[in-house]
Design a protein around this motif. Structure first.
Motif, PDB file in Angstrom:
ATOM      1  N   ASN A 127       0.846  -1.197   0.000  1.00  0.00           N
ATOM      2  CA  ASN A 127       0.000   0.000   0.000  1.00  0.00           C
ATOM      3  C   ASN A 127       0.881   1.247   0.000  1.00  0.00           C
ATOM      4  OD1 ASN A 127      -2.878  -1.269   0.785  1.00  0.00           O
ATOM      5  ND2 ASN A 127      -1.283  -2.234   2.029  1.00  0.00           N
ATOM      6  N   PRO A 128       1.554   1.531  -1.097  1.00  0.00           N
ATOM      7  CA  PRO A 128       2.497   2.661  -1.129  1.00  0.00           C
ATOM      8  C   PRO A 128       1.858   4.005  -0.824  1.00  0.00           C
ATOM      9  CG  PRO A 128       2.044   1.830  -3.346  1.00  0.00           C
ATOM     10  CD  PRO A 128       1.479   0.831  -2.389  1.00  0.00           C
ATOM     11  N   SER A 129       0.557   4.138  -1.090  1.00  0.00           N
ATOM     12  CA  SER A 129      -0.104   5.415  -0.827  1.00  0.00           C
ATOM     13  C   SER A 129      -0.216   5.706   0.659  1.00  0.00           C
ATOM     14  CB  SER A 129      -1.511   5.421  -1.442  1.00  0.00           C
ATOM     15  OG  SER A 129      -2.320   4.425  -0.839  1.00  0.00           O
ATOM     16  N   ARG A 130      -0.024   4.675   1.498  1.00  0.00           N
ATOM     17  CA  ARG A 130      -0.125   4.864   2.941  1.00  0.00           C
ATOM     18  C   ARG A 130       1.220   5.173   3.579  1.00  0.00           C
ATOM     19  NH1 ARG A 130      -4.983   5.803   4.648  1.00  0.00           N
ATOM     20  NH2 ARG A 130      -4.473   4.936   6.687  1.00  0.00           N
ATOM     21  N   ARG A 131       2.286   5.247   2.791  1.00  0.00           N
ATOM     22  CA  ARG A 131       3.613   5.432   3.366  1.00  0.00           C
ATOM     23  C   ARG A 131       3.728   6.750   4.129  1.00  0.00           C
ATOM     24  NH1 ARG A 131       8.348   2.982   3.201  1.00  0.00           N
ATOM     25  NH2 ARG A 131       7.512   1.376   1.845  1.00  0.00           N
ATOM     26  N   LEU A 132       2.924   7.729   3.755  1.00  0.00           N
ATOM     27  CA  LEU A 132       2.941   9.007   4.469  1.00  0.00           C
ATOM     28  C   LEU A 132       2.705   8.814   5.965  1.00  0.00           C
ATOM     29  CD1 LEU A 132       2.717  12.136   4.678  1.00  0.00           C
ATOM     30  CD2 LEU A 132       0.308  11.886   4.109  1.00  0.00           C
ATOM     31  N   TYR A 133       1.869   7.830   6.314  1.00  0.00           N
ATOM     32  CA  TYR A 133       1.442   7.682   7.695  1.00  0.00           C
ATOM     33  C   TYR A 133       2.364   6.792   8.520  1.00  0.00           C
ATOM     34  CZ  TYR A 133      -2.656   9.762   5.648  1.00  0.00           C
ATOM     35  OH  TYR A 133      -3.487  10.607   4.977  1.00  0.00           O
ATOM     36  N   ALA A 134       3.505   6.411   7.936  1.00  0.00           N
ATOM     37  CA  ALA A 134       4.430   5.553   8.681  1.00  0.00           C
ATOM     38  C   ALA A 134       5.187   6.331   9.737  1.00  0.00           C
ATOM     39  CB  ALA A 134       5.418   4.889   7.730  1.00  0.00           C
ATOM     40  N   GLY A 135       5.325   7.660   9.550  1.00  0.00           N
ATOM     41  CA  GLY A 135       6.148   8.448  10.465  1.00  0.00           C
ATOM     42  C   GLY A 135       5.325   9.237  11.454  1.00  0.00           C
ATOM     43  N   ILE A 136       4.935   8.615  12.538  1.00  0.00           N
ATOM     44  CA  ILE A 136       4.133   9.286  13.560  1.00  0.00           C
ATOM     45  C   ILE A 136       5.020   9.571  14.764  1.00  0.00           C
ATOM     46  CG2 ILE A 136       2.164   9.077  15.105  1.00  0.00           C
ATOM     47  CD1 ILE A 136       0.861   7.265  13.040  1.00  0.00           C
ATOM     48  N   LEU A 259      14.326  10.460  11.906  1.00  0.00           N
ATOM     49  CA  LEU A 259      13.956  11.317  10.779  1.00  0.00           C
ATOM     50  C   LEU A 259      14.866  11.106   9.575  1.00  0.00           C
ATOM     51  CD1 LEU A 259      13.252  14.626  12.740  1.00  0.00           C
ATOM     52  CD2 LEU A 259      11.552  13.127  11.694  1.00  0.00           C
ATOM     53  N   THR A 260      16.167  10.985   9.818  1.00  0.00           N
ATOM     54  CA  THR A 260      17.108  10.854   8.700  1.00  0.00           C
ATOM     55  C   THR A 260      17.075   9.457   8.092  1.00  0.00           C
ATOM     56  OG1 THR A 260      18.882  10.402  10.305  1.00  0.00           O
ATOM     57  CG2 THR A 260      18.642  12.663   9.514  1.00  0.00           C
ATOM     58  N   GLU A 261      16.954   8.429   8.931  1.00  0.00           N
ATOM     59  CA  GLU A 261      16.926   7.065   8.409  1.00  0.00           C
ATOM     60  C   GLU A 261      15.682   6.812   7.561  1.00  0.00           C
ATOM     61  OE1 GLU A 261      17.284   4.521  11.760  1.00  0.00           O
ATOM     62  OE2 GLU A 261      19.385   5.051  12.165  1.00  0.00           O
ATOM     63  N   GLN A 262      14.585   7.486   7.889  1.00  0.00           N
ATOM     64  CA  GLN A 262      13.344   7.321   7.133  1.00  0.00           C
ATOM     65  C   GLN A 262      13.204   8.352   6.012  1.00  0.00           C
ATOM     66  OE1 GLN A 262      11.299   4.756   7.677  1.00  0.00           O
ATOM     67  NE2 GLN A 262      12.634   4.045   9.325  1.00  0.00           N
ATOM     68  N   ASP A 263      14.260   9.143   5.790  1.00  0.00           N
ATOM     69  CA  ASP A 263      14.255  10.167   4.731  1.00  0.00           C
ATOM     70  C   ASP A 263      13.140  11.191   4.913  1.00  0.00           C
ATOM     71  OD1 ASP A 263      16.468   9.091   3.393  1.00  0.00           O
ATOM     72  OD2 ASP A 263      15.220   7.670   2.294  1.00  0.00           O
ATOM     73  N   HIS A 266      14.049  16.790   4.291  1.00  0.00           N
ATOM     74  CA  HIS A 266      14.246  17.185   2.897  1.00  0.00           C
ATOM     75  C   HIS A 266      15.683  17.637   2.691  1.00  0.00           C
ATOM     76  CE1 HIS A 266      13.487  19.411  -0.898  1.00  0.00           C
ATOM     77  NE2 HIS A 266      12.502  18.544  -1.045  1.00  0.00           N
ATOM     78  N   GLU A 267      16.130  17.616   1.452  1.00  0.00           N
ATOM     79  CA  GLU A 267      17.516  17.986   1.157  1.00  0.00           C
ATOM     80  C   GLU A 267      17.838  19.415   1.570  1.00  0.00           C
ATOM     81  OE1 GLU A 267      16.628  19.127  -3.539  1.00  0.00           O
ATOM     82  OE2 GLU A 267      17.829  17.361  -3.035  1.00  0.00           O
ATOM     83  N   ASP A 268      16.814  20.272   1.674  1.00  0.00           N
ATOM     84  CA  ASP A 268      17.056  21.649   2.120  1.00  0.00           C
ATOM     85  C   ASP A 268      16.950  21.798   3.635  1.00  0.00           C
ATOM     86  OD1 ASP A 268      14.365  21.402   2.559  1.00  0.00           O
ATOM     87  OD2 ASP A 268      13.744  22.848   1.039  1.00  0.00           O
ATOM     88  N   GLY A 269      16.848  20.659   4.350  1.00  0.00           N
ATOM     89  CA  GLY A 269      16.813  20.689   5.808  1.00  0.00           C
ATOM     90  C   GLY A 269      15.439  20.889   6.405  1.00  0.00           C
ATOM     91  N   ARG A 270      14.400  20.776   5.588  1.00  0.00           N
ATOM     92  CA  ARG A 270      13.046  20.991   6.088  1.00  0.00           C
ATOM     93  C   ARG A 270      12.387  19.678   6.510  1.00  0.00           C
ATOM     94  NH1 ARG A 270      11.377  25.325   1.388  1.00  0.00           N
ATOM     95  NH2 ARG A 270      12.241  27.164   2.419  1.00  0.00           N
ATOM     96  N   VAL A 271      11.541  19.787   7.523  1.00  0.00           N
ATOM     97  CA  VAL A 271      10.727  18.669   7.990  1.00  0.00           C
ATOM     98  C   VAL A 271       9.291  19.169   8.090  1.00  0.00           C
ATOM     99  CG1 VAL A 271      10.264  17.054   9.876  1.00  0.00           C
ATOM    100  CG2 VAL A 271      12.625  17.643   9.296  1.00  0.00           C
TER     101      VAL A 271
END
Length: 309
Positions: A127-136, A259-263, A266-271
């Motif tokens: 379910n790749p569309s749910r990957r957003l919700y992996a980082g709680i 945060l870094t291991e799960q990417d 962002h490359e500009d340092g934003r979360v």
């Protein structure tokens, strides 16, 4: 210590009960324990406390030496040596049991963690569309994250994180982070959703006054903490932090590694993160890079169109 003596309480207790022709119930009554406790003592399943050990020796009319070690049958020679040795042996047994239990818990924990990680990864692959919700992350972790934000951009329906809704003059859970960041010259941009029930000018001014009281700098608050109201509907809130990554790594390495291991950085340092529409839900969902890029573009567009307050 164990090589120098052997605890014989199980053997001697059974032997003495047979000699005195007493059963478990009779000796238990004299000592002040249950009959099942005497059975456990005799089987070596548990050992009596020091108090019960002394009571057993007195009830059986033997010395502690004899009851514990099988030595010195004279009842009047109840010196402290067997007590010390008995307690030392009991402590060693407890240490062994504790070590075994700790090792078992660690082993089970590793197995469960591995199984959970595998299940989550399989689910996300299906379910790749749910990957957003992996980082709680929890609100406490979000507070730590905001502490290291150089510029904080927030799209909100309410200021409940900064001001308590039921008491507008009382700071919320993130108020201290805002004060600390403003005191360091960092910036905040609040993009607020226009509603018919919220008097934003009044609420924002209350918020500013609280910040000025805490920072002792009206100039910093009014220049670095900006508010705008948009008439575009916001179905939920979100935030974007420009993170000082080195500071976060030094002060909260566990959160940084996550945060870094799960990417999630962002490359500009934003979360970025998404706030649940329900105020009862604790924690937020960290955005992946694609959603973060879209959120940042939306924020910049709406910010330019919104009215400053």
């Amino acid at each position: 210590m164990q090589d120098q003596f052997e605890i014989k309480i199980e053997e001697k207790l059974s032997e003495l009960l047979a000699i005195k022709d007493e059963n478990n119930a009779e000796i238990a009554n004299e000592v002040g324990v249950s009959s099942s406790s005497i059975t456990q003592y005799r089987k070596g399943e548990t050992r009596p406390s020091l108090e019960k050990l002394v009571a057993l020796a007195k009830a059986l009319d033997v010395s502690l030496d004899y009851l514990v070690l099988g030595e010195d049958e004279e009842a009047d020679q109840m010196d402290a040596d067997p007590v010390v040795r008995y307690m030392d042996q009991s402590l060693q047994d407890m240490q062994v049991q504790t070590a075994q239990h700790t090792a078992l818990v660690a082993h089970v924990g590793r197995r469960l963690s591995h199984m959970l990680d595998s299940e989550i990864e399989q689910y996300l692959e299906e379910n790749p569309s749910r990957r957003l919700y992996a980082g709680i992350i929890a609100d406490t972790e979000l507070t730590s994250l905001e502490k290291h934000s150089q510029t904080t951009r927030l799209m909100l329906q309410t200021l409940h994180y900064n001001l308590q809704d039921d008491c507008p003059k009382t700071p919320g859970s993130f108020f201290k982070s805002v004060v600390n960041n403003l005191s360091k010259g960092r910036e905040y941009q609040y993009l607020l959703a226009e509603t018919s029930t919220t008097d934003w000018p009044s609420k924002i001014e209350q918020f500013r006054r609280l910040l000025i009281e805490q920072t002792n700098s009206e100039g910093v608050v009014r220049s670095n903490c900006n508010f705008r109201v948009t008439d575009s509907p916001l179905f939920t809130g979100c935030g974007v932090y420009d993170i000082a990554a080195d500071d976060l790594e030094n002060e909260d390495p566990i959160l940084y590694d996550f945060l870094t291991e799960q990417d999630y950085v962002h490359e500009d340092g934003r979360v970025g993160y998404v706030i649940s529409p329900s105020l009862d839900v604790q924690g937020v969902t960290i955005m992946d890079n694609d959603h973060l890029t879209n959120a940042m573009q939306s924020f910049e567009t709406l910010w330019e169109e919104a009215d400053p307050i």
